[in-house]
Structure formats: structure tokens, C-alpha cells
Motif scaffolding. Structure first.
Motif, PDB file in Angstrom:
ATOM      1  N   ARG A   1       0.829  -1.208   0.000  1.00 44.66           N
ATOM      2  CA  ARG A   1       0.000   0.000   0.000  1.00 44.66           C
ATOM      3  C   ARG A   1       0.862   1.257   0.000  1.00 44.66           C
ATOM      4  O   ARG A   1       0.557   2.238  -0.696  1.00 44.66           O
ATOM      5  N   ALA A   2       1.979   1.225   0.759  1.00 41.68           N
ATOM      6  CA  ALA A   2       2.873   2.391   0.822  1.00 41.68           C
ATOM      7  C   ALA A   2       3.524   2.641  -0.541  1.00 41.68           C
ATOM      8  O   ALA A   2       3.752   3.796  -0.927  1.00 41.68           O
ATOM      9  N   THR A   3       3.824   1.572  -1.271  1.00 41.86           N
ATOM     10  CA  THR A   3       4.429   1.732  -2.594  1.00 41.86           C
ATOM     11  C   THR A   3       3.452   2.384  -3.563  1.00 41.86           C
ATOM     12  O   THR A   3       3.831   3.231  -4.381  1.00 41.86           O
ATOM     13  N   VAL A   4       2.167   2.008  -3.475  1.00 37.17           N
ATOM     14  CA  VAL A   4       1.142   2.671  -4.299  1.00 37.17           C
ATOM     15  C   VAL A   4       1.110   4.158  -3.974  1.00 37.17           C
ATOM     16  O   VAL A   4       1.048   5.009  -4.879  1.00 37.17           O
ATOM     17  N   ARG A   5       1.166   4.483  -2.696  1.00 36.47           N
ATOM     18  CA  ARG A   5       1.146   5.909  -2.303  1.00 36.47           C
ATOM     19  C   ARG A   5       2.398   6.625  -2.810  1.00 36.47           C
ATOM     20  O   ARG A   5       2.328   7.798  -3.219  1.00 36.47           O
ATOM     21  N   ALA A   6       3.544   5.950  -2.777  1.00 42.97           N
ATOM     22  CA  ALA A   6       4.780   6.567  -3.270  1.00 42.97           C
ATOM     23  C   ALA A   6       4.686   6.844  -4.768  1.00 42.97           C
ATOM     24  O   ALA A   6       5.108   7.908  -5.251  1.00 42.97           O
ATOM     25  N   LEU A   7       4.115   5.923  -5.508  1.00 40.59           N
ATOM     26  CA  LEU A   7       3.937   6.137  -6.941  1.00 40.59           C
ATOM     27  C   LEU A   7       2.964   7.284  -7.210  1.00 40.59           C
ATOM     28  O   LEU A   7       3.155   8.077  -8.148  1.00 40.59           O
ATOM     29  N   ARG A   8       1.941   7.371  -6.387  1.00 41.60           N
ATOM     30  CA  ARG A   8       0.999   8.490  -6.539  1.00 41.60           C
ATOM     31  C   ARG A   8       1.683   9.812  -6.209  1.00 41.60           C
ATOM     32  O   ARG A   8       1.419  10.841  -6.852  1.00 41.60           O
ATOM     33  N   ARG A   9       2.563   9.783  -5.213  1.00 40.71           N
ATOM     34  CA  ARG A   9       3.305  10.995  -4.861  1.00 40.71           C
ATOM     35  C   ARG A   9       4.142  11.447  -6.045  1.00 40.71           C
ATOM     36  O   ARG A   9       4.179  12.643  -6.365  1.00 40.71           O
ATOM     37  N   ALA A  10       4.816  10.494  -6.710  1.00 43.40           N
ATOM     38  CA  ALA A  10       5.598  10.846  -7.896  1.00 43.40           C
ATOM     39  C   ALA A  10       4.688  11.411  -8.974  1.00 43.40           C
ATOM     40  O   ALA A  10       5.039  12.383  -9.670  1.00 43.40           O
ATOM     41  N   GLY A  11       3.484  10.841  -9.121  1.00 42.04           N
ATOM     42  CA  GLY A  11       2.541  11.338 -10.119  1.00 42.04           C
ATOM     43  C   GLY A  11       2.092  12.753  -9.826  1.00 42.04           C
ATOM     44  O   GLY A  11       1.952  13.577 -10.747  1.00 42.04           O
ATOM     45  N   LYS A  12       1.873  13.067  -8.561  1.00 42.32           N
ATOM     46  CA  LYS A  12       1.457  14.421  -8.190  1.00 42.32           C
ATOM     47  C   LYS A  12       2.568  15.425  -8.460  1.00 42.32           C
ATOM     48  O   LYS A  12       2.312  16.550  -8.907  1.00 42.32           O
ATOM     49  N   LEU A  13       3.820  15.031  -8.169  1.00 44.76           N
ATOM     50  CA  LEU A  13       4.937  15.930  -8.462  1.00 44.76           C
ATOM     51  C   LEU A  13       5.018  16.195  -9.960  1.00 44.76           C
ATOM     52  O   LEU A  13       5.247  17.331 -10.389  1.00 44.76           O
TER      53      LEU A  13
ATOM     54  N   ALA B   1      12.658   3.450  -1.912  1.00 42.53           N
ATOM     55  CA  ALA B   1      12.777   2.395  -2.917  1.00 42.53           C
ATOM     56  C   ALA B   1      12.338   2.881  -4.295  1.00 42.53           C
ATOM     57  O   ALA B   1      13.016   2.634  -5.303  1.00 42.53           O
ATOM     58  N   VAL B   2      11.208   3.572  -4.341  1.00 42.42           N
ATOM     59  CA  VAL B   2      10.706   4.075  -5.612  1.00 42.42           C
ATOM     60  C   VAL B   2      11.652   5.126  -6.202  1.00 42.42           C
ATOM     61  O   VAL B   2      11.945   5.131  -7.402  1.00 42.42           O
ATOM     62  N   SER B   3      12.169   6.007  -5.372  1.00 44.70           N
ATOM     63  CA  SER B   3      13.060   7.078  -5.843  1.00 44.70           C
ATOM     64  C   SER B   3      14.340   6.526  -6.443  1.00 44.70           C
ATOM     65  O   SER B   3      14.869   7.058  -7.430  1.00 44.70           O
ATOM     66  N   LEU B   4      14.861   5.457  -5.847  1.00 47.70           N
ATOM     67  CA  LEU B   4      16.130   4.893  -6.309  1.00 47.70           C
ATOM     68  C   LEU B   4      16.027   4.269  -7.693  1.00 47.70           C
ATOM     69  O   LEU B   4      17.045   3.953  -8.321  1.00 47.70           O
TER      70      LEU B   4
ATOM     71  N   ARG C   1       1.245   0.092 -12.813  1.00 48.85           N
ATOM     72  CA  ARG C   1       0.197  -0.691 -13.451  1.00 48.85           C
ATOM     73  C   ARG C   1      -0.265  -1.836 -12.533  1.00 48.85           C
ATOM     74  O   ARG C   1      -1.441  -2.137 -12.443  1.00 48.85           O
ATOM     75  N   ARG C   2       0.710  -2.491 -11.880  1.00 49.50           N
ATOM     76  CA  ARG C   2       0.341  -3.584 -10.986  1.00 49.50           C
ATOM     77  C   ARG C   2      -0.325  -3.058  -9.719  1.00 49.50           C
ATOM     78  O   ARG C   2      -1.252  -3.662  -9.184  1.00 49.50           O
ATOM     79  N   ALA C   3       0.155  -1.884  -9.249  1.00 50.54           N
ATOM     80  CA  ALA C   3      -0.384  -1.333  -8.019  1.00 50.54           C
ATOM     81  C   ALA C   3      -1.835  -0.897  -8.183  1.00 50.54           C
ATOM     82  O   ALA C   3      -2.602  -0.870  -7.219  1.00 50.54           O
ATOM     83  N   SER C   4      -2.215  -0.555  -9.412  1.00 47.17           N
ATOM     84  CA  SER C   4      -3.582  -0.094  -9.629  1.00 47.17           C
ATOM     85  C   SER C   4      -4.596  -1.174  -9.343  1.00 47.17           C
ATOM     86  O   SER C   4      -5.786  -0.898  -9.172  1.00 47.17           O
ATOM     87  N   ARG C   5      -4.125  -2.422  -9.273  1.00 51.28           N
ATOM     88  CA  ARG C   5      -5.044  -3.523  -8.983  1.00 51.28           C
ATOM     89  C   ARG C   5      -5.032  -3.912  -7.504  1.00 51.28           C
ATOM     90  O   ARG C   5      -5.649  -4.870  -7.118  1.00 51.28           O
ATOM     91  N   ARG C   6      -4.285  -3.144  -6.690  1.00 52.50           N
ATOM     92  CA  ARG C   6      -4.186  -3.444  -5.280  1.00 52.50           C
ATOM     93  C   ARG C   6      -4.981  -2.427  -4.470  1.00 52.50           C
ATOM     94  O   ARG C   6      -5.215  -1.300  -4.927  1.00 52.50           O
ATOM     95  N   PRO C   7      -5.341  -2.744  -3.218  1.00 51.76           N
ATOM     96  CA  PRO C   7      -6.017  -1.755  -2.372  1.00 51.76           C
ATOM     97  C   PRO C   7      -5.119  -0.577  -2.079  1.00 51.76           C
ATOM     98  O   PRO C   7      -3.915  -0.728  -1.910  1.00 51.76           O
ATOM     99  N   SER C   8      -5.670   0.605  -2.096  1.00 56.31           N
ATOM    100  CA  SER C   8      -4.863   1.809  -1.947  1.00 56.31           C
ATOM    101  C   SER C   8      -4.429   2.053  -0.520  1.00 56.31           C
ATOM    102  O   SER C   8      -3.406   2.669  -0.285  1.00 56.31           O
ATOM    103  N   GLY C   9      -5.176   1.623   0.475  1.00 52.12           N
ATOM    104  CA  GLY C   9      -4.791   1.770   1.876  1.00 52.12           C
ATOM    105  C   GLY C   9      -4.839   3.197   2.340  1.00 52.12           C
ATOM    106  O   GLY C   9      -5.072   4.126   1.601  1.00 52.12           O
TER     107      GLY C   9
END
Length: 442
Positions: free
Chosen positions: A254-266, A311-314, A434-442
Motif C-alpha cells: 500500500r505504501a508503494t502505491v502511495r509513493a507512486l501516486r506521490r511521484a505522479g502528483k509531483l 525504494a521508488v526514488s532509487l 500498473r500492478r499497483a492499480s489492482r491493489r487496495p490503496s490503503g
């Protein structure tokens, strides 16, 4: 090979190498045995700091300190000297050289010609079933490593049944002899007993083998007291980098989905793709700098969102290379903790970068087995990840930690990417998104 030495896992990755004393706390001890003829003085030597560069970076220059950090460098580890005067003493030291107790393995230890000190030790999986070609490959690789390090004296010990050990032992004897390397002793170890292929005297090397108790030996006790420990086996060491499971794994997803969304917002807030990428990189670099400060100060990152963002940033090469440039060898222990934590928590698409950074830091610390395990984690997630391959080639070649230096300073990393206009490829983020979009957002 003689009748009372019965003829001796998968093919080698190639080797696990560990230089122990950089890990040791200040402690000195001597341990001597009266049993058996000495295989030579086995004495761990100080490890040195390590060199690597990616194909995406400019050639390395001098090591320069990273940006100012509040933490003081770790005190230099005192050299731990253990003197052994028997085969049993030597075998007691081997697991501490590797970091784990070997099984179904061939361990080769190179000694300094003048003083008999251990220069390096490395390990291979025994071919199972026995394979003559693989045995020759192991032997030739070992001879090459020792020759490159200008080592002229070695001791080898095969761990396991004779049917597996002997083919490799015989190939090793031939290869080292051909390379002009003196094989001081060639041993087989199984079930608390050892046999010497080099000894024909039943008075000291009986057909039933010589019993020994490695963990109870004073040399092993001294090394353990100095903080140079040995895990039960390599699998246990690998387990220290295993991904988190259960609720922690679900929380990280769930945290990884949020991190990807954070990158999307930036990215959405930027004027264009180039500015979007730069905003994400700057945020990633800031997170890495903060994490490094935290670990150098003795702390740790436990928040799942912070770990996921790291992890996402790296996945962006400028962020990864900035982190790489900050791996000052004066903070090895802190960096090992940091990247191990990120590797354990990262979702699979984001494992290669922190695992490669961990491999570099492990190599820098003389922890060859840990470096190999980190490389395996990186390549399991991305078989083409170039940094993992580069460090793997250096470790496989037996290059000492002193051969690894920081690729460049953080300032040089930033300037390099600015000059070329390159940016880290976001494909790992997109794939995970793409994979995270199928997971619960938390």
C-alpha cells in the motif's frame, strides 16, 4: 588421492569472499594448538575500502567526502589477530572468514608468502552430481583469483562427502600446481572430522579422519568475541535479506502505491516532462540524504511510506548514483543497515537499486558473501541490471575492497546528469504503477 580419502549444490555463482577484520571490534587474542602439523599461520588481515563504477557514470576520480553530515565517521576497527597452529585451528577460523558455516563447498584460502597471514578466502558450491568440466572451471577460477592477487600459498578445504569433494580437490591441486601456487594443505571436512589429501601418515591422518570441534576452538571463540560471527549456513545469511512478509508486506504494498501516486502528483505540478522528472529526482535525493543521516546517527527508518519512497526514488539513476556517491567507507556499518532495511521492504520492481547499493557497501566492507546475496536479489528482480552485474564481476574476480572506490562525488553525479541532460528511466515506476492499480490503496 588415496583410498582412505573417499572420492569426492549447484554450479558456483562463482565465489563468496570475506575479509573479516574491518568488522571486528578492538580485541586481540592468540590461539595455538599442539595437535597436528600446522597448515601455516592463519591470521585475518585488515580489510580495505572498495572501487566500482557503472557504465552510466564518468570514470572515478579521487574519493572525496560527500556533502557535510552531522555524524562522525565510525571509529576504525582494531585489527583482530588470531594465530592458529593446527589444522583444527584453521578449520575453526574458516566459518568466520566466510560469515557462515560452509556445507557442500570448496573453500580456498590464500596466504601471504612472508608472514603466513590470510589474504583472502572464497567459496564455491560443489557440483552435485559431480561434473568434471564444472570442477575444472572452479579450479581454474580459483587459480586465476589467487594469481591476480599475487598469492603464492593456499590452503583448501572441501566440505561434504568424498564423492563430491574429491573431483574438485583433484582439479584444484592440478590447477594451482600449474599456476605455481603452493597448496599447503588440501582437506576434506565432514561431520566434525577432517581428512588431508596431502598426508599419507595414518598416525596423524587416520582413515577414519581426525575429530575436531571448530566452534569450541579458542580461535573461533576469540573471533566471535571480536564481533566476527558465523551464521549456521549461507541460507541463514540470505534469510537476513529476505522480503518482509505478512502484515508488513501488505503495508509496504500500500505504501508503494502511495509513493507512486506521490511521484505522479509531483509530475502533474510540473510545466513539462523534464521539469517533472527533475522534481521527482530532487525529492528522491533529499529522502536519500535524510536516510543516510539517520542511519549514520544510529537511527533507522521504520515508517513504511518513507521506506517505499526511498525504494521508488532509487529507480531513477540520478538518485541511485547520488546515493552511491555518498557511500563513504567511514560509515560502512550504517550503510549496510540502511540498504538491508530498504532491500527487505522494497517491492520487487524496486529491489535492484538498493540491492546493488547494498552489494557495493558489502564489498566495501569485505563482506563478499553478503555482496553476492545482494547481487542475487538484484538480478532476480531485473536480470539485466547493469550495476549488479558490474559489482558481481568485481567480486567474482576476487578484487579486494581497496579496489572499490566511490564512482564520483555527489556534486559530480549531479553535474554529469545536468551536462548530458540524462534522467533516470521511470519504467520501473510505470510497471509497478500498473500492478499497483489492482491493489487496495490503503
Amino acid at each position: 588421492m588415496t583410498p582412505n580419502q573417499p572420492a569426492g549444490e549447484k554450479a558456483p555463482r562463482t565465489n563468496d569472499i570475506r575479509t573479516t577484520t574491518q568488522r571486528a571490534k578492538a580485541h586481540a587474542a592468540k590461539a595455538q594448538d599442539s595437535k597436528a602439523q600446522p597448515p601455516g599461520k592463519a591470521q585475518p588481515t585488515a580489510a580495505e575500502p572498495a572501487k566500482a563504477q557503472t557504465s552510466k557514470a564518468r570514470p572515478p576520480g579521487k574519493i572525496q567526502p560527500a556533502a557535510a553530515e552531522p555524524a562522525a565517521a565510525e571509529p576504525a576497527a582494531a585489527e583482530t589477530r588470531i594465530r592458529v597452529g593446527s589444522v583444527a585451528g584453521f578449520l575453526a577460523v574458516v566459518p568466520h572468514l566466510l560469515g557462515f558455516h560452509p556445507a557442500r563447498s570448496m573453500v580456498v584460502v590464500g596466504l601471504n608468502q612472508r608472514r603466513g597471514r590470510i589474504v583472502l578466502g572464497f567459496r564455491y558450491d560443489l557440483p552435485d552430481p559431480p561434473d568434471a568440466a564444472k570442477s575444472r572451471d572452479i579450479a581454474q577460477h580459483a587459480a586465476s583469483v589467487l594469481t591476480q592477487r599475487r598469492v603464492k600459498i593456499a590452503i583448501a578445504a572441501g566440505y561434504g562427502p568424498g564423492t563430491l569433494v574429491t573431483p574438485v580437490a583433484e582439479a584444484l591441486r592440478v590447477a594451482l600446481l600449474g599456476a605455481g601456487i603452493t597448496l599447503h594443505d588440501l582437506l576434506r571436512v565432514q561431520d566434525g572430522r577432517y581428512w588431508s589429501y596431502a598426508c599419507q601418515d595414518p598416525r596423524c591422518c587416520p582413515p577414519d579422519g581426525v575429530p575436531f570441534d571448530g566452534p569450541a576452538h579458542p580461535a573461533a571463540a576469540a573471533l566471535a568475541a571480536a564481533g566476527i560471527t558465523a551464521r549456521p549456513d549461507r541460507a541463514t545469511l540470505a534469510g537476513s535479506l529476505a522480503p518482509v512478509t505478512g502484515p508488513a508486506a501488505e503495508a509496504m504494498a500500500r505504501a508503494t502505491v502511495r509513493a507512486l501516486r506521490r511521484a505522479g502528483k509531483l509530475a502533474a505540478a510540473a510545466a513539462g516532462p523534464a521539469e517533472a522528472q527533475q522534481l521527482i529526482i530532487e525529492a528522491g535525493r533529499a529522502a536519500v540524504r535524510e536516510a543516510i543521516r539517520t542511519y549514520r546517527g544510529g537511527g533507522e527508518v521504520t515508517d513504511h511510506d518513507e521506506l517505499a519512497w526511498l525504494a521508488v526514488s532509487l529507480a531513477d539513476l540520478p538518485v541511485r548514483d547520488d546515493a552511491w556517491a555518498r557511500m563513504d567507507p567511514g560509515f560502512r556499518a550504517a550503510h549496510l543497515r540502511l540498504w538491508a532495511d530498504v532491500v527487505r521492504h522494497a517491492r520487487e520492481p524496486f529491489v535492484p537499486a538498493p540491492a546493488s547499493l547494498l552489494a557495493f557497501t558489502a564489498w566495501q566492507s569485505g563482506e563478499g558473501a553478503l555482496a553476492n546475496i545482494a547481487i542475487e536479489r538484484a538480478l532476480a528482480a531485473d536480470a539485466e541490471y547493469s550495476m549488479a552485474h558490474l559489482i558481481g564481476q568485481a567480486v567474482d574476480a576476487g578484487l579486494p575492497p581497496s579496489a572499490a572506490r566511490l564512482p564520483m562525488t555527489p556534486e559530480e553525479v549531479e553535474a554529469s546528469y545536468a551536462e548530458t541532460g540524462r534522467a533516470g528511466r521511470p519504467s520501473a515506476r510505470r510497471s509497478a504503477a500498473r500492478r499497483a492499480s489492482r491493489r487496495p490503496s490503503g
